[in-house]
Design a protein around this motif. Structure first.
Motif, PDB file in Angstrom:
ATOM      1  N   THR A  52       0.840  -1.203   0.000  1.00  0.00           N
ATOM      2  CA  THR A  52       0.000   0.000   0.000  1.00  0.00           C
ATOM      3  C   THR A  52       0.877   1.255   0.000  1.00  0.00           C
ATOM      4  O   THR A  52       0.611   2.217  -0.739  1.00  0.00           O
ATOM      5  N   ASP A 175      -5.773  -0.789  -5.034  1.00  0.00           N
ATOM      6  CA  ASP A 175      -5.254  -1.466  -3.845  1.00  0.00           C
ATOM      7  C   ASP A 175      -6.237  -2.544  -3.421  1.00  0.00           C
ATOM      8  O   ASP A 175      -7.294  -2.253  -2.872  1.00  0.00           O
ATOM      9  N   GLU A 176      -5.897  -3.789  -3.702  1.00  0.00           N
ATOM     10  CA  GLU A 176      -6.747  -4.942  -3.406  1.00  0.00           C
ATOM     11  C   GLU A 176      -8.196  -4.706  -3.827  1.00  0.00           C
ATOM     12  O   GLU A 176      -9.116  -4.798  -3.010  1.00  0.00           O
TER      13      GLU A 176
HETATM   14 MG   LIG Z   1      -2.240  -2.739   2.227  1.00  0.00          MG
END
Ligand SMILES: [Mg+2]
Ligand SMILES: Nc1ncnc2c1ncn2[C@@H]1O[C@H](COP(=O)(O)OP(=O)(O)O)[C@@H](O)[C@H]1O
Lengths: 235, 789
Positions: A52, A175-176
């Motif tokens: 991240t 992010d994911e």
């Molecule tokens: Mg993360």
């Protein structure tokens, strides 16, 4: 003026140190990386490995403690002030969050219109049509006038992707994005990203899911803030 | 055309926060109403009081000459810098009301009162009557207890009580209102006056040419006129020069309005401060969304502008209500004040510049106060903003408080206080300032009452009979003895002026003789002053020496020190005496006390013209006194009994008391509106936290009692602060008003009853403001509370 060079984002020797309480955490440690047009890059690694942190740096959401991030036309994005950085993000970067982060009081269409409103990249009269055609491409045009809370997770993530793409950015960070979705929905979302990469956009995605590996043109693995492995798919 | 999405967001968010924003907008409305009403009526009143006064072409000054003929008037008219001159007589006399009681009268005699060149009145009503008649000032009709077509009875010098028909009314805005002065103003023409046997006109009204508002110019012109008259053989007894082109009560009114303005501003700022805190509460909910907007390209400046315009629009929304309401209240206030002071309003429509001022401040002030919380929220780093969880931990308590409060409900309440210090301070500040102002208003009123009581106690006489001509003291004592009446004092009372090098007696006073006059009282001995409190010097027993001044006279004469020679001009003659002491006399005009012997030696006046009786129960022997005085070649000029003394004082004072009390109420209303808003926000903001507490086992009752605990702490701290604040504030206002009205501060008095009342009212208000949001917070289920963003 040099001729407009082919788009590329290069990061050199990025480090990010967090001051937390009395200690210091080096979340990112001397990472260098080039991102090119049309690449679909996965960033993987264990929880806490700095994934991240890395894409926040690259997307201009946070500032590196050391190192530079530069575009092909010479813009050093870590030298921009907050206002310039915000404008740069709005015009050049699309961001998709794990928890969608749609604004709850705006409809899907309004959420999609928002980046154009904020950055003024599109002529006013065409904005609505542009957003609607995007929502149509993503298959959620019939939900355009609904509020996010009335949508399923997958629909919300599509809306978020529409929002990320509406200013026609060169690069999309996610992010994911599939972390909260069931596997069928996740596959559909992956297809959308892959299609964007195929259109020439760079897509960088944080993921844990190794089943998705076939989609990516390159997989970067982080460990303790460093790149521990980098694997490119044979073209 | 549709609204851009960020504006849609702003609109929907404000709409969703309606229940939280409503009390804020209400407080804004209230603050704006205060400012609009007060500034509006300030503009209207100050404009129209000057206009009303100026329209009468008031005399720049009045010269008391003794006998004025046409030739003299013409001569003065031709003098340098004189615009106009006119002869008149102002007779201060007593009147007899239909029920036999006596009152104060001012009779203005001039050639043709309807066609005055100076001091014009407007004829309002006319009624055909027979015989000698007068017109009354419109506000005197009620004081005289008569009606148009009826009659009034004036005691005319050398003529006696005379019934005069009331031939109509005039409006004379140049005079202090008749009812406030408890005086009957009557206007008579010279034909009537001479037919009744009256003597020549005694005074000369002069209006200067050039700038009539220039006090210096007015003063020099009038003294020059007086000197020139003296050189040509006239005697100028007294030159009365009022404040240049200023209504006698204009300063009083301005002071009152200034108080209003001050308190209105406080109310407005309190409401603006409330906006700041509310916006901060609102932004806390928005931080994550702001982070997201910034992530997708919003600049901090865009976010700031978005919400600033939002706040400005809230201000505008408040203005939509506040403008008409404030104007109505302002118009009402103007009407009340103008009728109190007896002048008419031209219009209550505000000037355009004021309208612009209201609209800009109504929008700009909330924006200014919202700037800090907005900027803070907009400038938060993107990642921190997106990760914001909505619960900000309370800062750690100082150890000893933590130990003191343990870990129960009390501790949670203290944490609540501690969590948002700014908001807690606001709530306490609102309550405390409302309390301080209310208590101050009551304290100052109590101080007035104390000073009236002290003045009444120190007066020591109940009836003052003023004589037309002084009589021998022994003769006066004999009258009293024969009547079995107790004489407290028998001074010789004279009008004086600070002495000048040119020998003229010039006083800064209005045609009615009050408002700025200096009176000398010559006494046999100082024993009758022994009960007064000396402010400077001593009141020694024994032979009387020098001059004793009260604080008003002391100030009027330039604050001389003990031993300084004080020189006064009495009817053109000089009285020169060293200052012995300054005494305290509440509610009293400027007075100087001297020994009768000194007055006789230096000026030649002797005898008494003021019989001061201790006459509890009235003035039943007045007719007897009158008969006996007539045998001595004198008569009764005026009588002044307890009731008249009290009424003349309260006429000036009640207006202050009413105004102070209403100001207290005004601030209290803003205070409670603010309290409701702030408590509402503070509770809503913590819903999630209440959910957490309940999830781990707290009962609803515990949370409610925690909130009540919190409210009670606010109440208690605010009450203590209010009392502490009200003391210096009361002292300050006691000082301001006292010095303005009679040259020294009012006696500092605390109103205990008001304290109890405020304690009760503010307790009720605090509970009322805290309970509904508390109940709303605990009524929700745990899961909805937890989900609350
Ligand atoms: Mg993360
Ligand atoms: N705001 C922060 N303050 C302190 N430490 C942080 C902060 N954000 C991340 N970290 C730390 O930095 C490291 C990397 O975090 P992150 O980039 O979120 O990892 P990942 O996304 O791979 O799970 C972790 O050890 C994490 O605890």
């Amino acid at each position: 003026m040099p001729p407009k060079s082919v788009w590329r984002l290069s990061a050199q020797n990025l480090s990010r140190v967090y001051q937390c309480g009395s200690g210091r955490v080096k979340a990112l440690d001397d990472v260098s990386l080039d991102i090119n047009k049309g690449e679909f890059i996965a960033v993987t690694g264990r929880s806490g490995s700095g994934k991240t942190t890395l894409i926040n740096m690259l997307a201009g959401l946070d500032r590196a403690s050391e190192g530079t991030i530069q575009t092909a036309d010479g813009t050093k994005i870590n030298k921009l002030d907050e206002e310039e950085l915000a404008r740069w993000r709005g015009r050049n970067v699309g961001i998709v969050f794990q928890f969608y982060q749609l604004l709850p009081s705006l409809t899907v269409l309004e959420n999609t219109l928002l980046p154009m409103d904020l950055c003024g990249v599109h002529p006013k009269v065409g904005r609505r049509d542009h957003a609607m055609s995007l929502l149509n491409d993503l298959g959620i045009n019939e939900h355009a006038s609904k509020l996010p809370r009335d949508l399923s997770g997958g629909q919300q993530q599509r809306a978020a992707i529409a929002r990320a793409l509406v200013n026609d950015p060169d690069v999309v960070f996610a992010d994911e994005p599939t972390g909260n979705l069931d596997s069928t929905t996740a596959m559909a979302v992956m297809e959308l990203f892959a299609a964007q990469a195929a259109k020439g956009k760079a897509v960088i995605m944080v993921t844990h899911d190794l089943d998705l590996a076939p989609y990516f043109s390159r997989i970067i693995t982080l460990g303790d803030g460093r790149i521990v492995a980098e694997k490119a798919k044979a073209a | 055309m549709t609204l851009p999405p960020r504006w849609i967001k702003l609109y929907r968010d404000f709409q969703a926060q309606g229940d939280r924003l409503a009390p804020v907008v209400l407080a804004m409305i209230f603050g704006q109403v205060c400012v609009i009403a007060i500034t509006g009526s300030y503009a209207t009143l100050t404009r129209d009081i000057s206009r009303a006064y100026t329209q009468t072409k008031p005399a720049s000054g009045i010269l008391d000459i003794g006998a004025v003929d046409n030739a003299l008037v013409d001569r003065v008219r031709a003098m340098e810098d004189v615009k106009d001159a006119e002869a008149l007589t102002i007779i201060h006399t007593r009147t007899r009301k239909p029920n036999g009681s006596f009152g104060r009268g001012l009779l203005f005699v001039s050639r043709s009162p309807e066609n005055q060149r100076i001091g014009r009145q407007q004829v309002e009503q006319t009624f055909p009557v027979d015989g000698p008649s007068v017109r009354l000032e419109r506000r005197s009709v009620a004081v005289a207890e008569t009606e148009i077509g009826g009659s009034v009875t004036f005691d005319l010098p050398d003529i006696g009580f005379t019934d005069l028909a009331v031939a109509g009314t005039v409006f004379d805005p140049a005079l202090a209102p008749a009812d406030q002065e408890q005086a009957i103003y009557a206007y008579m023409d010279t034909d009537t006056w001479f037919a009744l046997g009256g003597g020549p006109l005694e005074m000369l009204e002069v209006r200067v040419a050039g700038d009539v508002t220039d006090q210096q110019h007015v003063d020099t012109t009038l003294t020059r006129v007086a000197q020139q008259l003296r050189e040509t053989g006239s005697t100028v007894h007294l030159v009365r020069i009022p404040q240049a082109e200023t209504h006698p009560h204009q300063n009083q009114m301005t002071t009152v309005l200034m108080f209003f303005l001050g308190f209105g501003t406080i109310a407005f700022l309190l409401s603006a401060f409330l906006i700041s805190v509310s916006i901060e509460g609102l932004m806390v909910q928005q931080i994550r969304q702001i982070g997201v907007m910034k992530a997708i390209g919003a600049r901090a400046s865009q976010i700031r502008m978005l919400y600033l315009i939002g706040v400005a629009l809230l201000g505008l929304a408040a203005l939509v209500v506040a403008l008409p309401v404030g104007q109505q209240i302002g118009a009402l206030l103007s009407k009340v004040v103008s009728s109190l002071l007896n002048f008419d309003l031209t219009t209550t429509t505000p000037p355009v510049s004021l309208l612009i001022f209201w609209i800009t401040t109504g929008m700009a002030v909330p924006v200014l106060f919202a700037l800090r919380p907005l900027t803070r929220a907009a400038n938060l780093p993107v990642i921190a903003a997106i990760n914001d969880q909505g619960i900000n931990a309370p800062r750690p308590l100082p150890k000893f408080i933590a130990r003191l409060t343990g870990s129960g409900v009390g501790r949670l309440a203290v944490d609540g206080l501690n969590r948002n210090v700014a908001r807690s301070l606001l709530i306490i500040g609102l309550l405390a300032s409302a309390g301080a102002v209310t208590l101050t208003a009551r304290n100052v009123s109590a101080s007035f009452e104390t000073s009236i009581t002290i003045a009444a106690e120190e007066r020591k006489h109940d009836l003052d009979v003023r004589l037309t001509v002084p009589v021998d003291r022994a003769a006066a004592l004999k009258i009293a003895r024969e009547l079995g009446a107790e004489l407290r004092d028998l001074p010789l009372v004279l009008e004086a002026a600070p002495a000048r090098d040119d020998g003229l007696a010039v006083v800064r006073t209005y045609p009615d003789g009050g408002h700025g006059a200096l009176t000398v009282l010559a006494l046999e001995n100082f024993a009758s002053l022994a009960h007064l409190v000396p402010l400077v010097g001593h009141l020694d027993a024994g032979p009387m020496t020098g001059i004793i001044l009260n604080q008003s006279a002391h100030r009027l004469l330039g604050n001389p020190v003990v031993g300084d020679e004080v020189s006064l001009s009495l009817d053109g003659k000089l009285l020169l005496l060293p200052l012995t002491a300054v005494v305290r006399e509440y509610m009293s005009p400027a007075r100087a006390y001297v020994a009768a012997a000194d007055l006789k030696d230096q000026v030649g006046f002797e005898g008494t013209n003021s019989l001061r009786f201790v006459a509890p129960g009235g003035n039943h022997y007045l007719t007897d006194i009158e008969m006996r005085l007539e045998l001595l070649g004198s008569g009764v000029k005026s009588t002044f009994d307890e009731n008249q003394m009290a009424e003349a004082v309260s006429g000036h004072i009640n207006i202050f008391i009413v105004i102070l009390t209403s100001l207290g109420i005004m601030i209290a209303v803003v205070g409670f509106a603010g309290l409701t808003a702030a408590q509402g926000i503070s509770v809503t903001e913590r819903r999630r936290e209440f959910g957490v507490i309940r999830a781990i086992g707290a009962r609803r009752g515990q949370i409610l009692s925690m909130l009540l605990c919190e409210g009670l702490s606010y109440w208690f701290v605010a009450l203590v602060l209010a009392v502490l604040l009200s003391m210096p504030l009361s002292l300050l206002i006691d000082g301001l008003i006292g010095r303005m009205t009679f040259g020294m501060p009012l006696p500092f008095t605390l109103d205990g009853l008001a304290f109890l009342l405020w304690a009760g009212v503010s307790l009720a208000g605090t509970l009322l403001a805290s309970t509904p949001p508390g109940i709303a917070a605990v009524r929700a289920s745990v899961t909805t509370s937890l989900a609350h963003q």
